[in-house]
Design a protein around this motif. Structure first.
Motif: not given
Length: 253
Positions: A185-186, A188, A216, A218-221, A236-238, A240
């Protein structure tokens, strides 16, 4: 059960010591390995734990295997029988009773359960895991209150960031289904340092139920609130790549 045929994990903590047991762990991370205990609802298995570790001489084999098998979502570790709470510092800052343990490192799930049918491959034996940092540990109790909104722990080091679903008790018939979930994850909306990640950052996903259907993807924000330095920051969590998901072993029996 034999030690590779069932999760004989156990919980740790102070002041009550636990008996030595077998604690299977999921392994994530390329440059820095993190080991996440695979929990179950009842003792001696009832604890979530994540540690930052090093594999010593086996690290090269681990890295090479990951490069050769990018399709592998996660690795697992089958350790010696030991007392999990021996890894934890005391409540007054006393050093832990031990800072290492040994075992075998596998690509895929060493038990090959129904939810993870990929063939396990042992890539290193007699691996000495040196625990550099205990990111988080908490025991499940009958007094636990499940969060209403989806909650994760953000952890990692350097460019590698991960989410682990925050698992609680009380594992009663009226409790929502708990689940173990690991993703890359990342984040922001705030700068996150290695020092902040050292003990993880709890993030709550706004307006989403804390249950398997709300996890969550995959690929969801998604908007979330991070608990940082005693305050709360909107981020904001991204999400992966999903690395590991298990709910069945966290169903009360």
């Amino acid at each position: 059960m034999d030690e590779h045929g069932g999760h004989m994990h156990h919980s740790g903590g102070h002041p009550e010591p636990d008996a030595p047991a077998f604690h299977g762990m999921a392994v994530v991370g390329d440059d820095t390995p993190f080991l996440s205990h695979l929990p179950m609802p009842g003792p001696p298995h009832n604890e979530q734990m994540i540690v930052q570790a090093a594999f010593g001489a086996a690290h090269r084999a681990y890295r090479n295997d990951r490069k050769a098998h990018p399709e592998a979502r996660f690795y697992t570790f089958a350790p010696e029988v030991f007392t999990l709470s021996d890894l934890y510092p005391g409540e007054a800052g006393e050093p832990p009773a031990r800072t290492s343990f040994t075992g075998s490192l596998f690509r895929n799930h060493f038990e090959q359960p129904e939810a993870h049918p990929e063939t396990p491959v042992e890539i290193a034996t007699d691996v000495v895991v040196e625990v550099a940092n205990v990111v988080n540990h908490h025991k499940f109790t009958a007094d636990d209150q499940q969060p209403e909104e989806l909650t994760y722990l953000l952890f990692g080091k350097g460019s590698e960031r991960f989410l682990a679903h925050w698992i609680t008790g009380p594992f009663q018939p009226t409790s929502r289904q708990e689940f173990d979930h690991l993703m890359t994850a990342d984040v922001q909306g705030m700068e996150v340092s290695d020092d902040q990640l050292r003990h993880g950052i709890q993030v709550t996903v706004t307006g989403r139920p804390d249950e398997p259907g709300g996890k969550f993807k995959e690929g969801e924000r998604a908007a979330a609130v991070a608990a940082v330095n005693g305050g709360h920051v909107t981020v904001e969590i991204e999400a992966d790549t999903e690395l590991y998901f298990e709910a069945g072993e966290l169903t009360p029996h």
